[in-house]
Scaffold this motif. Structure first.
Motif, PDB file in Angstrom:
ATOM      1  N   MET A   1       0.836  -1.179   0.000  1.00 20.36           N
ATOM      2  CA  MET A   1       0.000   0.000   0.000  1.00 20.36           C
ATOM      3  C   MET A   1       0.877   1.237   0.000  1.00 20.36           C
ATOM      4  N   LYS A   2       0.456   2.182  -0.787  1.00 16.52           N
ATOM      5  CA  LYS A   2       1.185   3.436  -0.921  1.00 16.52           C
ATOM      6  C   LYS A   2       0.301   4.546  -0.361  1.00 16.52           C
ATOM      7  N   LYS A   3       0.845   5.370   0.507  1.00 18.50           N
ATOM      8  CA  LYS A   3       0.084   6.471   1.095  1.00 18.50           C
ATOM      9  C   LYS A   3       0.338   7.739   0.293  1.00 18.50           C
ATOM     10  N   ILE A   4      -0.760   8.418  -0.035  1.00 22.83           N
ATOM     11  CA  ILE A   4      -0.689   9.658  -0.797  1.00 22.83           C
ATOM     12  C   ILE A   4      -1.267  10.768   0.062  1.00 22.83           C
ATOM     13  N   LYS A   5      -0.490  11.812   0.271  1.00 19.74           N
ATOM     14  CA  LYS A   5      -0.957  12.946   1.072  1.00 19.74           C
ATOM     15  C   LYS A   5      -1.451  14.037   0.129  1.00 19.74           C
ATOM     16  N   ILE A   6      -2.667  14.546   0.407  1.00 23.45           N
ATOM     17  CA  ILE A   6      -3.186  15.661  -0.375  1.00 23.45           C
ATOM     18  C   ILE A   6      -3.390  16.860   0.549  1.00 23.45           C
ATOM     19  N   ASP A   7      -3.192  18.047  -0.002  1.00 25.01           N
ATOM     20  CA  ASP A   7      -3.318  19.276   0.777  1.00 25.01           C
ATOM     21  C   ASP A   7      -4.640  19.994   0.522  1.00 25.01           C
ATOM     22  N   THR A   8      -5.466  19.416  -0.340  1.00 23.14           N
ATOM     23  CA  THR A   8      -6.756  20.000  -0.668  1.00 23.14           C
ATOM     24  C   THR A   8      -7.860  19.133  -0.079  1.00 23.14           C
ATOM     25  N   GLU A   9      -9.105  19.589  -0.207  1.00 20.95           N
ATOM     26  CA  GLU A   9     -10.239  18.830   0.327  1.00 20.95           C
ATOM     27  C   GLU A   9     -10.383  17.491  -0.382  1.00 20.95           C
ATOM     28  N   TYR A  10     -10.141  17.487  -1.698  1.00 16.51           N
ATOM     29  CA  TYR A  10     -10.256  16.269  -2.496  1.00 16.51           C
ATOM     30  C   TYR A  10      -9.340  16.371  -3.706  1.00 16.51           C
ATOM     31  N   ILE A  11      -9.195  15.255  -4.420  1.00 17.13           N
ATOM     32  CA  ILE A  11      -8.460  15.215  -5.679  1.00 17.13           C
ATOM     33  C   ILE A  11      -9.277  14.344  -6.627  1.00 17.13           C
ATOM     34  N   LYS A  12      -9.305  14.714  -7.894  1.00 16.72           N
ATOM     35  CA  LYS A  12     -10.054  13.917  -8.865  1.00 16.72           C
ATOM     36  C   LYS A  12      -9.271  12.635  -9.166  1.00 16.72           C
ATOM     37  N   LEU A  13     -10.016  11.580  -9.444  1.00 16.96           N
ATOM     38  CA  LEU A  13      -9.420  10.251  -9.631  1.00 16.96           C
ATOM     39  C   LEU A  13      -8.333  10.236 -10.700  1.00 16.96           C
ATOM     40  N   ASP A  14      -8.593  10.826 -11.859  1.00 19.67           N
ATOM     41  CA  ASP A  14      -7.575  10.784 -12.915  1.00 19.67           C
ATOM     42  C   ASP A  14      -6.312  11.550 -12.504  1.00 19.67           C
ATOM     43  N   GLN A  15      -6.474  12.640 -11.779  1.00 19.66           N
ATOM     44  CA  GLN A  15      -5.319  13.398 -11.294  1.00 19.66           C
ATOM     45  C   GLN A  15      -4.551  12.605 -10.246  1.00 19.66           C
ATOM     46  N   GLU A  59      -7.837   1.133  -5.399  1.00 14.33           N
ATOM     47  CA  GLU A  59      -7.127  -0.087  -5.786  1.00 14.33           C
ATOM     48  C   GLU A  59      -6.939  -0.088  -7.293  1.00 14.33           C
ATOM     49  N   ILE A  60      -5.758  -0.485  -7.717  1.00 15.17           N
ATOM     50  CA  ILE A  60      -5.425  -0.530  -9.125  1.00 15.17           C
ATOM     51  C   ILE A  60      -5.250  -1.976  -9.547  1.00 15.17           C
ATOM     52  N   GLU A  61      -6.160  -2.454 -10.413  1.00 16.05           N
ATOM     53  CA  GLU A  61      -6.122  -3.807 -10.951  1.00 16.05           C
ATOM     54  C   GLU A  61      -5.941  -4.869  -9.869  1.00 16.05           C
ATOM     55  N   GLY A  62      -6.476  -4.609  -8.685  1.00 15.04           N
ATOM     56  CA  GLY A  62      -6.419  -5.582  -7.603  1.00 15.04           C
ATOM     57  C   GLY A  62      -5.035  -5.844  -7.052  1.00 15.04           C
ATOM     58  N   GLU A  63      -4.036  -5.090  -7.480  1.00 13.84           N
ATOM     59  CA  GLU A  63      -2.668  -5.337  -7.056  1.00 13.84           C
ATOM     60  C   GLU A  63      -2.135  -4.270  -6.107  1.00 13.84           C
ATOM     61  N   GLU A  64      -2.223  -3.022  -6.535  1.00 16.00           N
ATOM     62  CA  GLU A  64      -1.643  -1.926  -5.749  1.00 16.00           C
ATOM     63  C   GLU A  64      -2.767  -1.079  -5.168  1.00 16.00           C
ATOM     64  N   SER A  65      -2.556  -0.575  -3.975  1.00 14.75           N
ATOM     65  CA  SER A  65      -3.560   0.267  -3.323  1.00 14.75           C
ATOM     66  C   SER A  65      -2.942   1.599  -2.934  1.00 14.75           C
ATOM     67  N   LEU A  66      -3.756   2.647  -3.043  1.00 19.15           N
ATOM     68  CA  LEU A  66      -3.371   3.976  -2.588  1.00 19.15           C
ATOM     69  C   LEU A  66      -4.294   4.355  -1.451  1.00 19.15           C
ATOM     70  N   ILE A  67      -3.733   4.789  -0.350  1.00 13.95           N
ATOM     71  CA  ILE A  67      -4.515   5.291   0.777  1.00 13.95           C
ATOM     72  C   ILE A  67      -4.319   6.789   0.811  1.00 13.95           C
ATOM     73  N   ILE A  68      -5.419   7.523   0.835  1.00 11.70           N
ATOM     74  CA  ILE A  68      -5.351   8.975   0.762  1.00 11.70           C
ATOM     75  C   ILE A  68      -5.334   9.551   2.176  1.00 11.70           C
ATOM     76  N   GLU A  69      -4.365  10.391   2.447  1.00  8.30           N
ATOM     77  CA  GLU A  69      -4.225  11.024   3.767  1.00  8.30           C
ATOM     78  C   GLU A  69      -4.432  12.513   3.646  1.00  8.30           C
TER      79      GLU A  69
END
Length: 69
Positions: A1-15, A59-69
């Protein structure tokens, strides 16, 4: 699992896919989303502009996951 930190309220999926280095380009992100390779909170998502908030799990293709912080 990879953690992604965002500084805004949300981020669009493609971004998010580009920011998290899953997709190399916007076209690649569009392809992954359109073809059903992406799950948001365990549900397949085909909306490029889906808003992703802190606490969501992508989740990407059931293999990799991103957790949004």
């Amino acid at each position: 699992m990879k953690k992604i930190k965002i500084d805004t309220e949300y981020i669009k999926l493609d971004q998010l896919l580009k920011y998290g280095e899953i997709a190399q380009t916007g076209g690649h992100a569009k392809f992954l989303i359109k073809d059903g390779h992406i799950k948001v909170n365990k549900e397949i998502c085909t909306q490029r502009g889906k808003k992703i908030f802190r606490g969501d799990i992508v989740e990407i293709e059931g293999e990799e996951s991103l957790i949004i912080e």
